[in-house]
Design an enzyme around this catalytic site. Structure first.
Site, PDB file in Angstrom:
ATOM      1  CB  ALA A 287      -0.942  -0.014   1.205  1.00  0.00           C
ATOM      2  CG  HIS A 288      -1.039   4.951   1.050  1.00  0.00           C
ATOM      3  ND1 HIS A 288      -0.632   5.680   2.146  1.00  0.00           N
ATOM      4  CD2 HIS A 288      -2.250   4.449   1.382  1.00  0.00           C
ATOM      5  CE1 HIS A 288      -1.545   5.639   3.092  1.00  0.00           C
ATOM      6  NE2 HIS A 288      -2.541   4.886   2.658  1.00  0.00           N
TER       7      HIS A 288
END
Length: 294
Positions: free
Chosen positions: A212-213
């Site tokens: 994820a980010h």
């Protein structure tokens, strides 16, 4: 300064080069942050990266320390923060666009999809059919990306403000360093608030991994099939994450750690530790518990 939803009043100036949360560190950056809840006041004051703050008039009047910062007064600081971010994300505030730079020594399939700009692919890379590489992706040398993987996708970030849901624009990048290998059908999101998602040297991902980010994966770490990392996770060097492990957002995993298959990690993991279970605890304690109930 104002928009249709939020009134902003500039109280004092400052120069900043990124936006960020009070509880995160941004080395060598000048950060604009916000405070809606006074319980985070000490986090603001103790974070030396922060030079500007968005807060309410009431909080500004209550704390004299805030007069040492650039300050924007807003009725809803959280909303103002993300609206400012979304405006800046449409510009080149966080990073500058550039023409794609793809080494002639790399084998990029004609059936791969390469974004129109701001992609760099180093020497001797292999990009297989069906790979999608989005703008804001920097790939080093000797990197292998297998079919079906998506690199540089938008992060999953939405903010609830009363009855509204504000989508947060993904404005960061993905950095993949030398000798990384990414197997089939993986997804790697870009950073959200202008930061980078980083896979460091010699990282190896198995099939169906989600990064994820704003995650950071340290050198020589192996992540096996089906692992899911939430946003802002830091994984140290020489770690091993077992099949279908899940790591909650903002978790720090030290160097030389082992996350057993199927573990759900909700707390930081010190270096040299093996954790097991849902929720994950130190492995020997988990084994003792299992023995006690059999």
């Amino acid at each position: 300064m104002c928009n249709n939803n939020t009134e902003w009043l500039l109280k004092s100036n400052c120069e900043f080069d990124t936006l960020g949360m009070a509880t995160s560190k941004y080395p060598d950056k000048k950060v604009l942050s916000f405070i809606s809840d006074e319980k985070y006041f000490n986090s603001i004051i103790n974070n030396k990266d922060i030079v500007g703050i968005i807060c309410t008039e009431e909080i500004y009047k209550r704390y004299d320390e805030l007069k040492n910062y650039g300050v924007i007064i807003a009725k809803d600081p959280k909303r103002a923060f993300f609206e400012i971010h979304n405006m800046l994300a449409k510009t080149e505030f966080y990073w500058k666009k550039f023409k794609n730079k793809i080494s002639e020594t790399s084998d990029v399939s004609n059936d791969a999809i390469i974004g129109e700009h701001s992609i760099e692919i180093g020497d001797n890379c292999i990009i297989e059919p069906g790979v999608v590489i989005h703008p804001g992706t920097i790939i080093g040398d000797n990197v292998i990306i297998r079919s079906g993987s998506q690199i540089g996708t938008s992060g999953f970030q939405f903010i609830k403000v009363k009855n509204d849901v504000i989508p947060v624009t993904t404005a960061g990048r993905v950095i993949i360093r030398d000798n990384v290998e990414i197997q089939h059908n993986c997804c790697i999101d870009r950073g959200v608030l202008g930061g980078d998602t980083v896979l460091d040297y010699n990282v190896k991902l198995d099939n169906f991994v989600h990064i994820a980010h704003d995650d950071y994966i340290g050198e020589r770490t192996f992540i096996t099939a089906g692992v899911k990392l939430s946003g802002r996770v830091v994984v140290g060097k020489d770690c091993w994450l077992g099949v279908n492990a899940t790591v909650s957002n903002g978790i720090n995993i030290g160097d030389n750690c082992r996350i057993s298959l199927g573990s759900v990690v909700t707390k930081d993991v010190p270096s040299g530790t093996t954790v097991t279970g849902n929720f994950a605890i130190e492995h020997s304690k988990f084994i003792e518990f299992i023995k006690s109930i059999r």
